[in-house]
Design an enzyme around this catalytic site. Structure first.
Site, mmCIF file in Angstrom:
data_model
loop_
_atom_site.group_PDB
_atom_site.id
_atom_site.type_symbol
_atom_site.label_atom_id
_atom_site.label_comp_id
_atom_site.label_asym_id
_atom_site.label_seq_id
_atom_site.Cartn_x
_atom_site.Cartn_y
_atom_site.Cartn_z
ATOM 1 N N GLY A 95 16.399 -13.755 1.014
ATOM 2 C CA GLY A 95 15.444 -13.112 1.910
ATOM 3 C C GLY A 95 16.156 -12.127 2.825
ATOM 4 C CB VAL A 118 19.753 -13.933 6.532
ATOM 5 C CG1 VAL A 118 21.225 -14.085 6.889
ATOM 6 C CG2 VAL A 118 18.916 -13.936 7.791
ATOM 7 C CE LYS A 140 12.526 -21.327 15.615
ATOM 8 N NZ LYS A 140 13.702 -20.544 15.320
ATOM 9 N N GLY A 200 18.753 -18.480 -1.415
ATOM 10 C CA GLY A 200 17.796 -17.732 -0.604
ATOM 11 C C GLY A 200 18.237 -16.299 -0.438
HETATM 12 P P1 NAI Z 1 13.252 -15.197 4.592
HETATM 13 O O1 NAI Z 1 11.936 -15.882 4.669
HETATM 14 O O2 NAI Z 1 13.327 -13.721 4.650
HETATM 15 O O3 NAI Z 1 14.029 -15.635 3.253
HETATM 16 C C1 NAI Z 1 14.108 -16.938 2.802
HETATM 17 C C2 NAI Z 1 14.241 -16.839 1.285
HETATM 18 O O4 NAI Z 1 14.499 -18.142 0.794
HETATM 19 C C3 NAI Z 1 12.982 -16.317 0.589
HETATM 20 O O5 NAI Z 1 13.347 -15.280 -0.308
HETATM 21 C C4 NAI Z 1 12.448 -17.556 -0.133
HETATM 22 O O6 NAI Z 1 11.791 -17.222 -1.359
HETATM 23 C C5 NAI Z 1 13.719 -18.321 -0.383
HETATM 24 N N1 NAI Z 1 13.561 -19.752 -0.608
HETATM 25 C C6 NAI Z 1 12.713 -20.616 -0.005
HETATM 26 N N2 NAI Z 1 12.899 -21.855 -0.465
HETATM 27 C C7 NAI Z 1 13.896 -21.793 -1.362
HETATM 28 C C8 NAI Z 1 14.572 -22.738 -2.177
HETATM 29 N N3 NAI Z 1 14.230 -24.019 -2.159
HETATM 30 N N4 NAI Z 1 15.555 -22.318 -2.996
HETATM 31 C C9 NAI Z 1 15.910 -21.020 -3.034
HETATM 32 N N5 NAI Z 1 15.315 -20.059 -2.280
HETATM 33 C C10 NAI Z 1 14.322 -20.441 -1.462
HETATM 34 O O7 NAI Z 1 14.143 -15.867 5.737
HETATM 35 P P2 NAI Z 1 15.427 -15.270 6.435
HETATM 36 O O8 NAI Z 1 15.032 -14.497 7.637
HETATM 37 O O9 NAI Z 1 16.326 -14.638 5.431
HETATM 38 O O10 NAI Z 1 16.104 -16.612 6.972
HETATM 39 C C11 NAI Z 1 16.775 -17.497 6.077
HETATM 40 C C12 NAI Z 1 17.185 -18.741 6.836
HETATM 41 O O11 NAI Z 1 18.042 -18.371 7.917
HETATM 42 C C13 NAI Z 1 16.024 -19.521 7.477
HETATM 43 O O12 NAI Z 1 16.348 -20.893 7.472
HETATM 44 C C14 NAI Z 1 16.011 -19.011 8.906
HETATM 45 O O13 NAI Z 1 15.449 -19.943 9.786
HETATM 46 C C15 NAI Z 1 17.495 -18.824 9.154
HETATM 47 N N6 NAI Z 1 17.816 -17.860 10.190
HETATM 48 C C16 NAI Z 1 17.370 -16.567 10.089
HETATM 49 C C17 NAI Z 1 17.702 -15.639 11.060
HETATM 50 C C18 NAI Z 1 17.291 -14.208 10.932
HETATM 51 O O14 NAI Z 1 17.846 -13.372 11.667
HETATM 52 N N7 NAI Z 1 16.386 -13.856 10.042
HETATM 53 C C19 NAI Z 1 18.490 -16.020 12.245
HETATM 54 C C20 NAI Z 1 18.992 -17.392 12.207
HETATM 55 C C21 NAI Z 1 18.620 -18.270 11.222
#
Ligand code: NAI
Length: 348
Positions: free
Chosen positions: A180, A182, A78, A178
């Site tokens: 985002g 995913v 990472k 969340g």
């Molecule tokens: P992203 O950055 O697109 O979305 C994360 C969302 O969570 C954002 O909308 C943000 O405003 C929200 N957020 C942050 N803190 C928060 C809280 N305390 N309460 C509620 N919402 C909150 O990230 P993504 O890509 O959707 O990833 C989400 C999680 O999944 C992360 O932990 C990431 O490491 C993990 N992940 C993502 C993968 C991917 O393919 N994108 C693959 C494997 C794991």
């Protein structure tokens, strides 16, 4: 640019710095026993360099487990950049990180993680061959998030079968933290399966969009883990399952995309003591790295390959849960043991 730091837990850890671009960060290679270390590049503001180092160490270790559980010939690594992805990210900074990745000569493959986009990966690609998650190019895999969401959705059905006696998610109340990349795709699939959604995000526009699109109800970000729901899906930040939140949980099943959901390994015991079934995060969210792996491994016919690996991942989750039930073990611990054995076997 790369300054090796002594580590007793990881194969190699580097501090990365470049005065000209202002780059400060770390690259950690936890293990290359199963293949080159692979795992995304994260950019965020950290409270300190030490906090960034701890994050990269935890995340890279998690990647070793995730890649092994997904049956991929890849180890765990990472990288992190310390800074605000909205205001501090510049092409020069990204290119400097690209040169650092290139200097490791293929022992580490990077891709996007929080704070990074396919366009940013294209910037790195000017300097290094060892970057995936690109939008274009011969084996480009693009945004892994829809595949991650599909893997989480599959895992949730397996978990529902174990916890509720049926894989059918129709009528189940799912609290999604969340919305985002995913979280949104997961909501789309859950809505399609007839589940009812309770959602929370720090970003009001995302919440409003999900409420409108999928008829979700909304919760405050600080409350989402303790709303009345059947399933809790953490899809935002790590460490959400901790000594404070676990006694407040009301869902009977936890399955989400976030990495490192447990604040510490013993939190899995505290969750099990409350008769809540927690699905090991790195098995549930392995879809994204499967998607990226098709690019790293230069798979020609990627769609069927990804579909087959996703199905294997679903079966792996099912096997872990069945074995855990038979042995009265905690699935998260059993998953760790299974991967440890696999890595040791391969290392011989
Ligand atoms: P992203 O950055 O697109 O979305 C994360 C969302 O969570 C954002 O909308 C943000 O405003 C929200 N957020 C942050 N803190 C928060 C809280 N305390 N309460 C509620 N919402 C909150 O990230 P993504 O890509 O959707 O990833 C989400 C999680 O999944 C992360 O932990 C990431 O490491 C993990 N992940 C993502 C993968 C991917 O393919 N994108 C693959 C494997 C794991």
């Amino acid at each position: 640019m790369l300054n090796k730091i002594a580590s007793t837990t990881h194969e190699a850890v580097y501090q990365v710095s470049d005065a000209e671009s202002g780059l400060e960060g770390f690259i950690a290679l936890h293990s290359t026993r199963l293949g080159p270390a692979a795992g995304g590049l994260r950019m965020r503001e950290y409270a300190s360099a030490q906090a960034a180092l701890e994050d990269v160490l935890n995340l890279s270790r998690g990647m070793t487990y995730k890649n092994a559980a997904a049956g991929l010939p890849l180890g765990g690594g990472k990288a992190v950049i310390i800074g605000n992805p909205h205001s501090d990210k510049t092409p020069r900074l990204l290119r400097a990180m690209g040169r650092a990745v290139e200097a490791l000569e293929g022992r580490y493959w990077t891709a996007e993680d929080m704070g990074m986009s396919p366009e940013d990966m294209a910037e790195l690609a000017h300097e290094t061959r060892f970057v995936a998650g690109l939008d274009s190019g011969s084996h480009a895999s693009g945004d892994p998030s829809p595949v991650t969401a599909e893997g989480v959705f599959n895992a949730m059905k397996v978990g529902a079968e174990h916890r509720f006696g049926s894989a059918d998610l129709a009528g189940k109340r799912v609290a999604v933290q969340g919305l985002g990349h995913v979280g949104w795709h997961l909501c789309r699939m859950l809505h399609g399966a007839g589940a009812s959604l309770i959602v929370a995000d720090m970003d009001a526009a995302r919440v409003a969009g999900t409420v409108k699109e999928f008829g979700a109800s909304l919760a405050e970000p600080g409350d989402i883990h303790r709303v009345e729901a059947d399933i809790f899906a953490p899809c935002a930040i790590g460490g959400i399952l901790n000594a404070q939140s676990i006694p407040e949980l009301r869902a009977k099943l936890i399955c989400g995309a976030a990495n490192n959901q447990l604040s510490s390994a013993s939190d899995a015991d505290a969750i099990a003591a409350r008769e809540i079934l927690y699905l090991p995060d790195y098995v549930a969210n392995g879809g994204g790295i499967i998607n990226v792996a098709a690019e790293i491994l230069k798979i020609e016919d990627r769609d069927p390959w990804v579909a087959e690996k996703l199905e294997t991942l679903r079966q792996t989750m099912a096997r872990i849960l069945s074995k855990a039930r038979a042995e009265r073990a905690i699935p998260a611990h059993l998953a760790d043991r299974t991967v440890d054995e696999l890595i040791l076997r391969e290392a011989v």
